[in-house]
Design an enzyme around this catalytic site. Sequence first.
Site, mmCIF file in Angstrom:
data_model
loop_
_atom_site.group_PDB
_atom_site.id
_atom_site.type_symbol
_atom_site.label_atom_id
_atom_site.label_comp_id
_atom_site.label_asym_id
_atom_site.label_seq_id
_atom_site.Cartn_x
_atom_site.Cartn_y
_atom_site.Cartn_z
ATOM 1 N N GLY A 52 0.794 -1.211 0.000
ATOM 2 C CA GLY A 52 0.000 0.000 0.000
ATOM 3 C C GLY A 52 0.827 1.262 0.000
ATOM 4 C CG ASP A 93 0.798 -2.006 9.661
ATOM 5 O OD1 ASP A 93 -0.296 -2.469 10.028
ATOM 6 O OD2 ASP A 93 1.162 -1.969 8.481
#
Length: 658
Positions: free
Chosen positions: A28, A141
């Site tokens: 991403g 994350d």
Amino acid sequence: MDATQVDPLVGQVLDGRYRVESRVARGGMATVYVGRDLKLDRIIALKVMHQHLAQDEEFVRRFIGEAKAAAALSHPNVVAVYDQRVDGAYVYLTMEYLPGRTLRDLLNERGRLPVEVAVNIMKPVLAALGAAHRAGVVHRDVKPENVLLTTDGQVKVADFGLARAETDNKQTKTGVIIGTVAYMAPEQVIAGRSDVRSDVYAAGVLLFELLTGRQPHEGDSPLTVAYKHVNDTVPLPSSLVPGIPPRLDAVVTAATSRDADSRPGDANHFYALLTDPSLAVPAPAPQQERPHNATAVLHNPAPGGRESHTGILPPVHYDTGPSGGDQVLLLDRIMHFVTGRFVLVTLGVIASMVIGWATWYQVSGQYDHVPKIIGVPKGEAINTLNDQGISFKLGKADYSDGQGVEKGDVAAVDPGVGTKVKPGEAITLVISLGRRPKEIPNVANSSVEEAKDRLGKAGFTKFDVTYAPSDSIPKDKVIKTDPKAGKDASPDETIKIVVSNGVAMPNVVGRLKDDANGWLGTFNLRLNIQFTEGEDRGKRANEVLSQTPPPGTPLKQGDTVTLVINKENCFLGQFNPPWCSNNANNPDDDDSVDDQGNKRIPRVVGRPVAEAQQRLQQRGFNVVIQHSDGGAGSGTVQRSDPAEGNRVPQGTTITLWD
């Protein structure tokens, strides 16, 4: 056609050093390539940011800062970041290349893992996170895609701190929050803020997934999953897989508590709870389900899942890959009601949602609270304020007696901790100068313990003990302090205590009697010096032939030193040594230069200093005068260095002690 054949970056050399060889994956935020460092001739991984991000100056600035923090981490379970570069339109990292696969690949292949395997994978993951937390770095994350399993059996965590750059970028541009929803802590969903406890929550979800083969909160939309993180408790792993030990249930429950304060304080605490059966796992605080009219951002989906709940998020496409995953747009302050996709709820629920959101925006979105930063180091406090978007300025530094605040820490903040401040309103930080200076007492001639005791009573607690020779202070007694007695110093400073290691017996063999005697007399130890006579026809009269004690022996007050002195051995005749008084080649008359350019040092011991200095200078020597007692001196040469009678090069500096 293979993706690497159409990728324009493959085959290029970045910064004249890093050759891009093949593309591995697209995420991403970036695309990952295998490359070669041409300078060091090694395989590396290259993580190149997507062009739309690389063109954003604010993102690049944040990305570089986070990359530096990640590169500072040095731990065997952290994927090493070697370098961060910008080459034209390319913003990229060079990293350690690790052949293998991700933990997500393993889960996809095997489903749930045996308890022992799951725990053995979590240990290095938590060790890596713990090292980051000690360094003030939050991962933000944690997920299986960011855990790498190498071909040689290592477990490594990747992408430390890098999620923050993209998060901050999105917040700046759109007022929203980015995150991987399956592992997102409730505080990230509600307030968009994360700290080490958010990493703990994500790691707890990861452990649950390893043990059960599924994520604790699942749904047919990201909104549903996000709602469950905020409102639902993570179930016990044993409720899905019977036989999982109760202690692991308790550890998962503690790590995934919806109350951040009830979780383990950081990954190091989590690691200790997971690996040490003797530690009690804290019970999470009671967590009640949110009522329908609570001021939460996410509201309870109506029964039926995707077919009947209020949608806050429009459908968004997200890339997948090593740094991507199911990333989801959350907390958009513009409420979307998408017809045809979601069933409309009753007007009462809509009103409740709007009122709740408005209340939250007015109370939480419009104000920030001054965090607890008293006693926190200046740099760490500034990072905390930057993370929370709170403006600040530095006030005049001040002393901080009695506050338990060390030099360089935050001593005070205005307005105070917990106070609400509007965005853009600057708070004032007062940095501590340490405790107010105090006078250092005189501890000379005392023992080390006595010195520490007296200094401690004066307010000093930090000491550095060193040793130095002294001919006036007894062995193991304090010579001085640094800073010295009578000076002012802050109790936060370290006081150096210099301790005497006594005087060692010098080597006086080869010196004349008067020279050796004068040297030993400079020690102020009232030595008992005794002379005995020996004979060596090859040595000068009155030259020291041997000594007791030997060189290096510690001396103390009143010690006996015995020197064996060569007796007079000059006779009439041509075979006398050159230094004999009846020989033309005595030191006073011998001004010759030998084949090596050396001259003999004449007799100087016992002569007036001025006369000795003149004689030496006439023979081409340099002269330095030293006073043995540290005062004005006796006016008579006690010894020379080098000793008289020796041959040395012209221009040699001769030190005379009087």
